[in-house]
Design a protein around this motif. Structure first.
Motif, PDB file in Angstrom:
ATOM      1  N   UNK A 161       0.809  -1.216   0.000  1.00  0.00           N
ATOM      2  CA  UNK A 161       0.000   0.000   0.000  1.00  0.00           C
ATOM      3  C   UNK A 161       0.846   1.272   0.000  1.00  0.00           C
ATOM      4  N   UNK A 162       1.918   1.280   0.805  1.00  0.00           N
ATOM      5  CA  UNK A 162       2.643   2.528   1.056  1.00  0.00           C
ATOM      6  C   UNK A 162       4.118   2.481   0.687  1.00  0.00           C
ATOM      7  N   UNK A 163       4.642   1.318   0.297  1.00  0.00           N
ATOM      8  CA  UNK A 163       6.050   1.209  -0.042  1.00  0.00           C
ATOM      9  C   UNK A 163       6.881   0.735   1.145  1.00  0.00           C
ATOM     10  N   UNK A 164       8.111   0.245   0.852  1.00  0.00           N
ATOM     11  CA  UNK A 164       8.916  -0.369   1.910  1.00  0.00           C
ATOM     12  C   UNK A 164       9.413   0.636   2.935  1.00  0.00           C
ATOM     13  N   UNK A 165       9.552   1.902   2.566  1.00  0.00           N
ATOM     14  CA  UNK A 165      10.022   2.888   3.543  1.00  0.00           C
ATOM     15  C   UNK A 165       9.023   3.087   4.680  1.00  0.00           C
ATOM     16  N   UNK A 166       7.738   2.867   4.388  1.00  0.00           N
ATOM     17  CA  UNK A 166       6.719   3.098   5.419  1.00  0.00           C
ATOM     18  C   UNK A 166       6.886   2.159   6.606  1.00  0.00           C
ATOM     19  N   UNK A 167       7.429   0.959   6.380  1.00  0.00           N
ATOM     20  CA  UNK A 167       7.597   0.023   7.500  1.00  0.00           C
ATOM     21  C   UNK A 167       8.631   0.538   8.500  1.00  0.00           C
ATOM     22  N   UNK A 168       9.637   1.255   8.001  1.00  0.00           N
ATOM     23  CA  UNK A 168      10.644   1.804   8.903  1.00  0.00           C
ATOM     24  C   UNK A 168      10.138   3.069   9.601  1.00  0.00           C
ATOM     25  N   UNK A 169       9.201   3.771   8.976  1.00  0.00           N
ATOM     26  CA  UNK A 169       8.545   4.888   9.677  1.00  0.00           C
ATOM     27  C   UNK A 169       7.794   4.362  10.894  1.00  0.00           C
ATOM     28  N   UNK A 170       7.131   3.224  10.729  1.00  0.00           N
ATOM     29  CA  UNK A 170       6.350   2.650  11.825  1.00  0.00           C
ATOM     30  C   UNK A 170       7.245   2.287  13.004  1.00  0.00           C
ATOM     31  N   UNK A 171       8.379   1.610  12.751  1.00  0.00           N
ATOM     32  CA  UNK A 171       9.226   1.234  13.884  1.00  0.00           C
ATOM     33  C   UNK A 171       9.876   2.460  14.516  1.00  0.00           C
ATOM     34  N   UNK A 172      10.118   3.507  13.724  1.00  0.00           N
ATOM     35  CA  UNK A 172      10.659   4.740  14.303  1.00  0.00           C
ATOM     36  C   UNK A 172       9.660   5.369  15.268  1.00  0.00           C
ATOM     37  N   UNK A 173       8.394   5.367  14.887  1.00  0.00           N
ATOM     38  CA  UNK A 173       7.360   5.939  15.762  1.00  0.00           C
ATOM     39  C   UNK A 173       7.230   5.117  17.042  1.00  0.00           C
ATOM     40  N   UNK A 174       7.258   3.786  16.911  1.00  0.00           N
ATOM     41  CA  UNK A 174       7.170   2.934  18.100  1.00  0.00           C
ATOM     42  C   UNK A 174       8.390   3.155  19.003  1.00  0.00           C
ATOM     43  N   UNK A 175       9.561   3.298  18.410  1.00  0.00           N
ATOM     44  CA  UNK A 175      10.757   3.572  19.197  1.00  0.00           C
ATOM     45  C   UNK A 175      10.640   4.868  19.974  1.00  0.00           C
ATOM     46  N   UNK A 176      10.084   5.880  19.352  1.00  0.00           N
ATOM     47  CA  UNK A 176       9.886   7.156  20.038  1.00  0.00           C
ATOM     48  C   UNK A 176       8.928   7.003  21.214  1.00  0.00           C
ATOM     49  N   UNK A 177       7.878   6.213  21.025  1.00  0.00           N
ATOM     50  CA  UNK A 177       6.937   5.971  22.119  1.00  0.00           C
ATOM     51  C   UNK A 177       7.638   5.262  23.286  1.00  0.00           C
ATOM     52  N   UNK A 178       8.470   4.265  22.988  1.00  0.00           N
ATOM     53  CA  UNK A 178       9.202   3.547  24.040  1.00  0.00           C
ATOM     54  C   UNK A 178      10.109   4.508  24.809  1.00  0.00           C
ATOM     55  N   UNK A 179      10.807   5.374  24.085  1.00  0.00           N
ATOM     56  CA  UNK A 179      11.679   6.341  24.752  1.00  0.00           C
ATOM     57  C   UNK A 179      10.882   7.262  25.664  1.00  0.00           C
ATOM     58  N   UNK A 180       9.722   7.687  25.217  1.00  0.00           N
ATOM     59  CA  UNK A 180       8.885   8.556  26.046  1.00  0.00           C
ATOM     60  C   UNK A 180       8.366   7.826  27.278  1.00  0.00           C
ATOM     61  N   UNK A 181       8.010   6.536  27.113  1.00  0.00           N
ATOM     62  CA  UNK A 181       7.581   5.736  28.262  1.00  0.00           C
ATOM     63  C   UNK A 181       8.700   5.624  29.286  1.00  0.00           C
ATOM     64  N   UNK A 182       9.918   5.367  28.813  1.00  0.00           N
ATOM     65  CA  UNK A 182      11.050   5.284  29.721  1.00  0.00           C
ATOM     66  C   UNK A 182      11.316   6.597  30.431  1.00  0.00           C
ATOM     67  N   UNK A 183      11.194   7.703  29.714  1.00  0.00           N
ATOM     68  CA  UNK A 183      11.474   9.011  30.307  1.00  0.00           C
ATOM     69  C   UNK A 183      10.458   9.392  31.369  1.00  0.00           C
ATOM     70  N   UNK A 184       9.236   8.876  31.249  1.00  0.00           N
ATOM     71  CA  UNK A 184       8.187   9.237  32.208  1.00  0.00           C
ATOM     72  C   UNK A 184       7.987   8.198  33.308  1.00  0.00           C
ATOM     73  N   UNK A 185       8.784   7.115  33.292  1.00  0.00           N
ATOM     74  CA  UNK A 185       8.690   6.129  34.372  1.00  0.00           C
ATOM     75  C   UNK A 185       9.148   6.741  35.687  1.00  0.00           C
TER      76      UNK A 185
END
Length: 420
Positions: A161-185
């Protein structure tokens, strides 16, 4: 559900999710290899090198940082791991226009994987109750085939649907969420069980058998990661479409998830006896890989590719648990040796076997990978003998059951001061 069970479940699932995030990148690369090679202009050998860069950086970071994530704690580990995943994913999604840039981005993602795995291993080896660590490592290591499954499913869905680059956008967004979770623990409270100056020195695992396990997992991981990185390309050459090859990866990976959890749960119900199971599973993997090379037919790729995942690549959690259990007072450091071996094998396997594919063809590469599994099984058996000898000659302070058995261990160590 009691608070203790809730904390146990949260730790297991958190470690598993973090492992998926760290390990998914090379499997996205493998599943989308046909498309990425066409767009970026590289061949099978460079595909293997890119995957190897990922695992090589992860291995080096793990070796240099043994015990670092135990000292830093999960809060800092989450921030570092998530931040590195976000950076690496965004590099692939936005900057990469050729192979060299891809290799650089994979190096960043390899460093992120070391941070993810180190943080997750420390949590399972120290935060879980002793009788739940086999299941914990099984669930944690089931994240690797989950990552392969997601990589395979990405092709007929997001990639189309969106091309192979879109899959790496998704993991980048999830990584950012994990970092934010760690920062607010919340900041961790000081441990009431911290070691005092007058405590006896910690009891370490024997170096020789531990290094044998590290070597064993290096050879096994080389073969297994070649399977994960190249099965889709081999299946496509044999006659499957790109989408069908991706689904084969997904189904095989799902079966490996179930087996890893099941054998981890079973390990919690016995006293040791785990290393012979690991050796048997790697031998089964050797048979499957040899048959992939010997029978270049669609039906053979479907059957033996599936079994290679389901049986031949379901041992990592059990091996990590066995080594952490035998690691005495340093389970995290002991498991880090195995983790470093896994990364080293991931670095060497796809690159060297990818070169074999380019020079001699896929069939020879499958035979070499099969031999690598066989050598791993031999090293595991040798390590088991070393661990048993060490338990008999250097018994731990507390009685330790080993050798198998469910109601009671087959063997129990003698007191340290008892005559031999």
């Amino acid at each position: 559900m009691s608070m203790a069970r809730r904390d146990t479940a949260r730790t297991m699932l958190g470690a598993s999710g973090l492992t998926v995030l760290g390990s998914i990148s090379p499997f996205l690369l493998g599943a989308q290899a046909v498309l990425m090679q066409r767009d970026l202009g590289f061949g099978p050998a460079r595909l293997g090198v890119a995957v190897s860069v990922f695992f090589g950086v992860a291995a080096l970071a793990t070796i240099l940082g043994v015990g670092a994530f135990t000292r830093l704690g999960r809060r800092v580990g989450l921030v570092v791991a998530g931040g590195l995943v976000a950076i690496g994913g965004l590099l692939v999604a936005t900057v990469v226009q050729g192979w060299w840039a891809l290799a650089l981005a994979m190096a960043v993602l390899g460093l992120a994987n070391a941070a993810c795995q180190g943080t997750a291993n420390a949590a399972v080896a120290t935060a879980l109750p002793q009788r739940r660590r086999g299941l914990g490592f099984g669930i944690k290591q089931s994240a690797v085939p989950v990552a392969i499954m997601f990589g395979g499913l990405a092709v007929p869905t997001t990639t189309v649907l969106l091309g192979w680059r879109s899959t790496f956008v998704i993991i980048a967004v999830v990584g950012l969420v994990v970092a934010l979770v760690g920062a607010t623990r919340p900041a961790p409270r000081a441990s009431a069980t911290a070691r005092q100056d007058n405590d006896p020195p910690p009891d370490r695992a024997p170096r020789g058998p531990l290094l044998l396990c590290g070597a064993a997992v290096t050879f096994a991981s080389a073969a297994a990661n070649f399977l994960g990185a190249y099965l889709a390309s081999w299946a496509h050459d044999v006659g499957l479409t790109v989408e069908q090859a991706g689904l084969l990866l997904a189904v095989g990976s799902a079966s490996s998830v179930l087996v890893r959890i099941a054998i981890g749960h079973r390990a919690d119900r016995r006293y040791g006896g785990n290393l012979p199971v690991v050796a048997g599973m790697t031998l089964a993997g050797a048979v499957c890989l040899a048959l992939l090379g010997a029978v270049p037919q669609i039906w053979a790729v479907l059957i033996f590719g599936f079994l290679a995942f389901a049986v031949g690549w379901s041992w990592p959690g059990l091996l990590l648990y066995a080594v952490a259990r035998l690691g005495r007072d340093a389970p995290t450091q002991a498991s880090s040796v195995v983790q470093a071996g896994a990364f080293l094998g991931g670095a060497l396997g796809p690159a060297l076997l990818g070169l074999v594919v380019s020079l001699l063809g896929f069939a020879v590469a499958w035979y070499v990978a099969s031999a690598s599994f066989v050598l791993s099984a031999v090293l595991v058996v040798a390590a088991r003998r070393g661990f048993r000898h060490d338990l008999q000659t250097r018994p731990p302070a507390q009685p330790f059951g080993y050798g198998g058995g469910q109601e009671q261990p087959r063997y129990t160590t003698r007191p340290p001061d008892a005559p031999m």
